[in-house]
Write a protein that holds these residues in place. Structure first.
Motif, short mmCIF file in Angstrom:
data_model
loop_
_atom_site.label_atom_id
_atom_site.label_comp_id
_atom_site.label_asym_id
_atom_site.label_seq_id
_atom_site.Cartn_x
_atom_site.Cartn_y
_atom_site.Cartn_z
N ARG A 5 -6.61 6.87 -5.08
CA ARG A 5 -6.07 5.88 -4.15
C ARG A 5 -6.84 5.83 -2.83
O ARG A 5 -6.95 4.80 -2.20
CB ARG A 5 -4.60 6.16 -3.87
CG ARG A 5 -3.66 5.93 -5.04
CD ARG A 5 -2.23 6.27 -4.65
NE ARG A 5 -1.33 6.25 -5.79
CZ ARG A 5 -0.74 5.18 -6.29
NH1 ARG A 5 -0.98 4.00 -5.74
NH2 ARG A 5 0.07 5.26 -7.32
N ASP A 17 3.92 1.89 -10.14
CA ASP A 17 3.43 2.92 -9.23
C ASP A 17 4.00 4.30 -9.51
O ASP A 17 3.94 5.19 -8.67
CB ASP A 17 3.72 2.53 -7.79
CG ASP A 17 2.88 1.35 -7.34
OD1 ASP A 17 1.69 1.33 -7.68
OD2 ASP A 17 3.41 0.44 -6.70
N ASP A 34 -4.41 11.14 -8.88
CA ASP A 34 -3.89 9.85 -8.41
C ASP A 34 -4.11 9.68 -6.92
O ASP A 34 -4.55 8.63 -6.45
CB ASP A 34 -2.40 9.74 -8.75
CG ASP A 34 -1.82 8.38 -8.40
OD1 ASP A 34 -1.91 7.48 -9.25
OD2 ASP A 34 -1.29 8.22 -7.29
N GLU A 93 0.83 -1.20 0.00
CA GLU A 93 0.00 0.00 0.00
C GLU A 93 0.87 1.26 0.00
O GLU A 93 1.87 1.35 0.72
CB GLU A 93 -0.92 0.01 1.22
CG GLU A 93 -1.77 1.25 1.36
CD GLU A 93 -2.84 1.35 0.27
OE1 GLU A 93 -3.31 2.47 0.02
OE2 GLU A 93 -3.21 0.31 -0.31
#
Length: 333
Positions: free
Chosen positions: A250, A234, A246, A51
């Motif tokens: 997320r 990423d 972005d 993450e």
């Protein structure tokens, strides 16, 4: 000194790095969940080691944990307890490289898959090589715990692959010296210098050529490839609008989206972020609306998705709030 380009946008780090901090808080029976929430984090979010977490939140949570535990040397201790696997492909590349010099160089390159916004390099400008580390964003301060964790972890990693008796020449820190330096002497066993240009571990030149018993060429190649794939996957665009988009995407379903938080995570002031977006003909509010509209359209095409489930997935409390929002979207259009 080179920048580790872990992403081309906002400074980030993988959720796995929070593991030692969470364990330390839990071991002391501290209210870990409350501390995580203070920085917009949660156990559920961190359950995925890959993450992406804003670097500033991680650094702030680390500083706060040291305060809660009343342990100024928390970073030193946790770095000295690090398991190489907790550094993802970078740690495994380090362990499997043929020599210590190769391990440090490959680790530095692979670190780009694990965190960004940092200046990291193996400097060899003089007789004494130094592994140097510094967060590039001056606004992320204080950051003592991260710095001490990083230097302690590097020394611990070297001892794991080279031998427990290994010692650096000296260790540098960018922050001022604390009142008690005994913990530093216990960890590093060499002179420690403070208020330096960067954090660093100074090594003996002959250390770099030392062969490692843990060398595994096949594993090293696999982990280097894995790190490269992560970096590509990423990478965040240079364009500020796309960086905001972005970030919003997320965390759309996981946390309240606040302009000030997004600005901080991008390393900008609130006013500066809004000015730049205005010049680009948009705003944080507009980007959030667009991303919610896009997500709702996609989710409603999936079989079995109730309005309540769609609402939760885009950060709304329930289907009624989603219904009201969609009406407003129609008026805006």
């Amino acid at each position: 000194m080179k920048r580790v380009p872990v992403s081309n946008g906002f400074p980030m780090i993988r959720g796995a790095v929070m593991g030692p901090i969470v364990r330390a808080l839990d071991a002391a029976a501290a209210d870990c969940d409350a501390l995580l929430a203070e920085f917009g984090l949660s156990r559920r979010q961190l359950s995925d080691p890959y993450e992406i977490v804003p670097l500033g939140r991680y650094v702030g949570a680390f500083e706060r944990a040291a305060q809660v535990l009343d342990e100024p040397g928390l970073g030193l201790r946790l770095g000295n307890e690090l398991q190489l696997t907790e550094m993802g492909p970078a740690g495994l590349v380090f362990m499997s490289s043929p020599t210590l010099g190769a391990a440090i160089r490959k680790f530095t390159d692979a670190l780009a898959s694990w965190q960004s916004g940092t200046l990291v390099d193996l400097v060899r400008d003089n007789a004494w090589p130094m592994w140097s580390y510094r967060i590039a964003h001056a606004s992320i301060w204080p950051r003592r715990q991260d710095a001490e964790y990083s230097m302690s972890a590097m020394c611990h990693m070297i001892r794991q692959v080279y031998g427990a008796s290994w010692m650096p020449v000296e260790v540098h820190f960018e922050h001022a010296a604390p009142a008690d330096i005994k913990p530093y002497m216990r960890i590093f066993r060499v002179p420690v210098r403070f208020q330096q240009p960067a954090n660093g571990v100074v090594l003996h030149p002959h250390d770099l050529d030392a062969p490692l018993k843990s060398a595994d060429t096949q594993l090293a190649r696999m982990m280097e490839r894995h790190a490269t794939d992560l970096i590509k996957r990423d990478t965040v665009p240079h364009d500020l609008v796309d960086q905001v988009r972005d970030l919003v995407t997320r965390r759309l379903a996981r946390e309240k989206l606040v302009v000030a938080d997004i600005a901080r995570d991008l390393g900008l002031s609130n006013r500066s972020l809004q000015r730049h977006l205005s010049e680009a003909g948009t705003s944080v509010r507009e980007i959030i609306r667009e991303e919610r509209q896009r997500s709702v359209a996609v989710l409603r095409e999936q079989d079995g998705m109730t309005n309540a489930a769609v609402a939760r997935a885009v950060g709304y409390a329930d289907a009624t709030v989603l219904w009201r929002a969609t009406r407003n979207w129609g008026r805006a259009d």
